[in-house]
Design a protein around this motif. Structure first.
Motif, PDB file in Angstrom:
ATOM      1  N   UNK A  81     -11.378  -8.353 -10.046  1.00  0.00           N
ATOM      2  CA  UNK A  81     -11.081  -7.173 -10.972  1.00  0.00           C
ATOM      3  C   UNK A  81      -9.384  -7.125 -11.055  1.00  0.00           C
ATOM      4  N   UNK A  82      -8.653  -7.936 -10.656  1.00  0.00           N
ATOM      5  CA  UNK A  82      -6.990  -8.003 -10.874  1.00  0.00           C
ATOM      6  C   UNK A  82      -6.613  -6.844 -10.434  1.00  0.00           C
ATOM      7  N   UNK A  83      -7.042  -6.216  -9.000  1.00  0.00           N
ATOM      8  CA  UNK A  83      -6.182  -4.904  -8.324  1.00  0.00           C
ATOM      9  C   UNK A  83      -5.200  -5.673  -7.498  1.00  0.00           C
ATOM     10  N   UNK A  84      -4.245  -5.142  -7.564  1.00  0.00           N
ATOM     11  CA  UNK A  84      -3.170  -5.549  -6.477  1.00  0.00           C
ATOM     12  C   UNK A  84      -3.440  -4.835  -5.173  1.00  0.00           C
ATOM     13  N   UNK A  85      -4.024  -5.652  -4.209  1.00  0.00           N
ATOM     14  CA  UNK A  85      -4.655  -4.827  -2.678  1.00  0.00           C
ATOM     15  C   UNK A  85      -3.447  -5.228  -1.828  1.00  0.00           C
ATOM     16  N   UNK A  86      -3.005  -4.551  -1.204  1.00  0.00           N
ATOM     17  CA  UNK A  86      -2.165  -4.420  -0.105  1.00  0.00           C
ATOM     18  C   UNK A  86      -2.742  -3.918   1.148  1.00  0.00           C
ATOM     19  N   UNK A  87      -3.072  -4.778   2.368  1.00  0.00           N
ATOM     20  CA  UNK A  87      -3.879  -4.068   3.470  1.00  0.00           C
ATOM     21  C   UNK A  87      -2.868  -3.938   4.692  1.00  0.00           C
ATOM     22  N   UNK A  88      -2.888  -2.955   5.270  1.00  0.00           N
ATOM     23  CA  UNK A  88      -2.361  -2.514   6.511  1.00  0.00           C
ATOM     24  C   UNK A  88      -3.359  -2.662   7.721  1.00  0.00           C
ATOM     25  N   UNK A  89      -2.959  -3.492   8.759  1.00  0.00           N
ATOM     26  CA  UNK A  89      -4.008  -3.615   9.783  1.00  0.00           C
ATOM     27  C   UNK A  89      -3.205  -3.062  11.153  1.00  0.00           C
ATOM     28  N   UNK A  90      -3.612  -1.790  11.388  1.00  0.00           N
ATOM     29  CA  UNK A  90      -2.666  -1.142  12.516  1.00  0.00           C
ATOM     30  C   UNK A  90      -3.628  -1.590  13.719  1.00  0.00           C
ATOM     31  N   UNK A  91      -2.794  -1.237  14.964  1.00  0.00           N
ATOM     32  CA  UNK A  91      -3.573  -1.378  16.322  1.00  0.00           C
ATOM     33  C   UNK A  91      -3.833   0.055  16.940  1.00  0.00           C
ATOM     34  N   UNK A  92      -3.720   0.210  18.013  1.00  0.00           N
ATOM     35  CA  UNK A  92      -4.083   1.666  18.484  1.00  0.00           C
ATOM     36  C   UNK A  92      -3.082   2.586  18.140  1.00  0.00           C
ATOM     37  N   UNK A  93      -3.738   3.704  17.467  1.00  0.00           N
ATOM     38  CA  UNK A  93      -2.619   4.541  16.792  1.00  0.00           C
ATOM     39  C   UNK A  93      -2.524   5.964  17.802  1.00  0.00           C
ATOM     40  N   UNK A 142       5.310   1.271  -2.076  1.00  0.00           N
ATOM     41  CA  UNK A 142       6.722   1.338  -3.097  1.00  0.00           C
ATOM     42  C   UNK A 142       7.408  -0.039  -2.946  1.00  0.00           C
ATOM     43  N   UNK A 143       7.334  -0.991  -2.317  1.00  0.00           N
ATOM     44  CA  UNK A 143       7.807  -2.291  -2.385  1.00  0.00           C
ATOM     45  C   UNK A 143       7.219  -3.256  -3.288  1.00  0.00           C
ATOM     46  N   UNK A 144       7.991  -3.374  -4.197  1.00  0.00           N
ATOM     47  CA  UNK A 144       7.287  -4.551  -5.311  1.00  0.00           C
ATOM     48  C   UNK A 144       6.893  -5.520  -4.593  1.00  0.00           C
ATOM     49  N   UNK A 145       7.674  -6.177  -3.520  1.00  0.00           N
ATOM     50  CA  UNK A 145       7.378  -7.497  -3.052  1.00  0.00           C
ATOM     51  C   UNK A 145       6.208  -7.520  -2.112  1.00  0.00           C
ATOM     52  N   UNK A 146       5.834  -6.274  -1.609  1.00  0.00           N
ATOM     53  CA  UNK A 146       4.671  -6.467  -0.751  1.00  0.00           C
ATOM     54  C   UNK A 146       3.647  -7.110  -1.254  1.00  0.00           C
ATOM     55  N   UNK A 147       2.844  -7.730  -0.516  1.00  0.00           N
ATOM     56  CA  UNK A 147       1.444  -8.483  -0.884  1.00  0.00           C
ATOM     57  C   UNK A 147       0.930  -8.771   0.302  1.00  0.00           C
TER      58      UNK A 147
END
Length: 223
Positions: A81-93, A142-147
Motif C-alpha cells: 500500500x505504499x506506506x513508509x514503515x520504519x520498525x524499531x526492535x527494542x530489547x528488554x526495556x 523525524x529523520x528522512x533517511x530512516x528506513x
C-alpha cells in the motif's frame, strides 16, 4: 497473544492508510529477531535476522511468534500500500515507570531481583532505557533517511551482574540469591540506529531511575 498483536497491527495500518499517513513507526521487538535454533554466538546479530516462527511454535514461544508474525504482516501491508514503515526492535526495556497500578513484565523482572522472589536464568539480557527507546522512535519519525528496521539496545548484563550492581547502589534490599546457570549468549548491535544520531544512557542511570520510580509508586520500601 497472537491474534491481538496481529489484528491490532492490521487495524492501525488500515487506519493510517485511510488517513493518508506517509510514515508509520512500528514498535516490534528483538524477540522477532533472535528466536532461531542454534543462533550463532560468534557473530553480531543484526537487523537482517528473523525469528523462526516454526521454532517458536514448536517450543510454545508465543510472544516472539506473535511479534514476528505481526511485523511480517505489517511489512507486507506497507509494501502493498505504499506506506513508509520504519520498525524499531527494542530489547528488554527498563527505566522509570509511568503506571502505578500495574507493572509490566520487564519491571517485574527487575523487582524480582530486588525482592528475591523467584529464581531466574542467569543468561545475558540486552537492556535499553525506556527513554532511549522513546528517543529512537522520534528519530525514526523525524529523520528522512530512516528506513527499514532498527535494533534498539544499549548493553548486555546477566541477572547476577545486575544484582551485584544494584547492591552497590542500594545495599539493603533482600536480593535474589538463586540463579539457574544457562549457556546462552548473543551479540547485538544498535550501530544502524546510532548512525541516525541515537545515543543511550548508562546502565547505572537506568537502574537508579528504575528503583526510584518503584519507590515512588509504592512498589519498594524506601531504603
Amino acid at each position: 497473544m497472537v491474534e491481538p498483536a496481529v489484528k491490532g497491527t492490521s487495524n492501525v495500518l488500515e487506519a493510517s492508510l485511510e488517513a493518508k499517513v506517509e510514515r508509520v513507526v512500528y514498535v516490534s521487538s528483538s524477540t522477532a529477531i533472535i528466536n532461531i535454533q542454534n543462533l550463532p554466538n560468534d557473530k553480531v546479530i543484526d537487523e537482517s535476522y528473523w525469528s523462526d516462527k516454526e521454532y517458536c511454535r514448536e517450543n510454545k514461544k508465543w510472544y516472539p511468534f506473535s511479534k514476528t508474525e505481526a511485523e511480517e504482516q505489517a511489512l507486507d501491508f506497507a509494501e502493498r500500500n505504499g506506506i513508509d514503515l520504519v520498525r524499531i526492535c527494542p530489547t528488554v526495556v527498563l527505566g522509570p515507570i509511568l503506571q502505578s497500578t500495574s507493572v509490566n513484565a520487564t519491571s517485574l523482572f527487575l523487582l524480582n531481583l530486588l525482592k528475591g522472589c523467584e529464581p531466574v536464568e542467569n543468561k545475558v539480557r540486552w537492556i535499553v532505557d525506556v527513554r532511549d527507546l522513546a528517543d529512537a522512535l522520534l528519530l525514526a519519525y523525524e529523520k528522512i533517511e530512516a528506513q527499514g528496521r532498527y535494533i534498539c539496545t544499549s548493553c548486555p548484563a546477566k541477572p547476577k551482574d545486575l544484582v551485584h550492581k544494584l547492591k552497590s547502589l542500594y545495599p539493603n534490599y533482600n536480593y535474589l540469591t538463586e540463579f539457574i546457570e544457562v549457556d546462552y549468549y548473543i551479540r547485538l548491535s544498535s550501530e544502524k540506529l546510532e548512525r541516525l544520531g541515537w545515543r543511550c544512557r548508562s546502565l547505572e542511570k537506568t537502574l537508579i531511575d528504575s528503583v526510584e520510580s518503584f519507590k515512588e509508586a509504592g512498589l519498594l520500601e524506601s531504603k
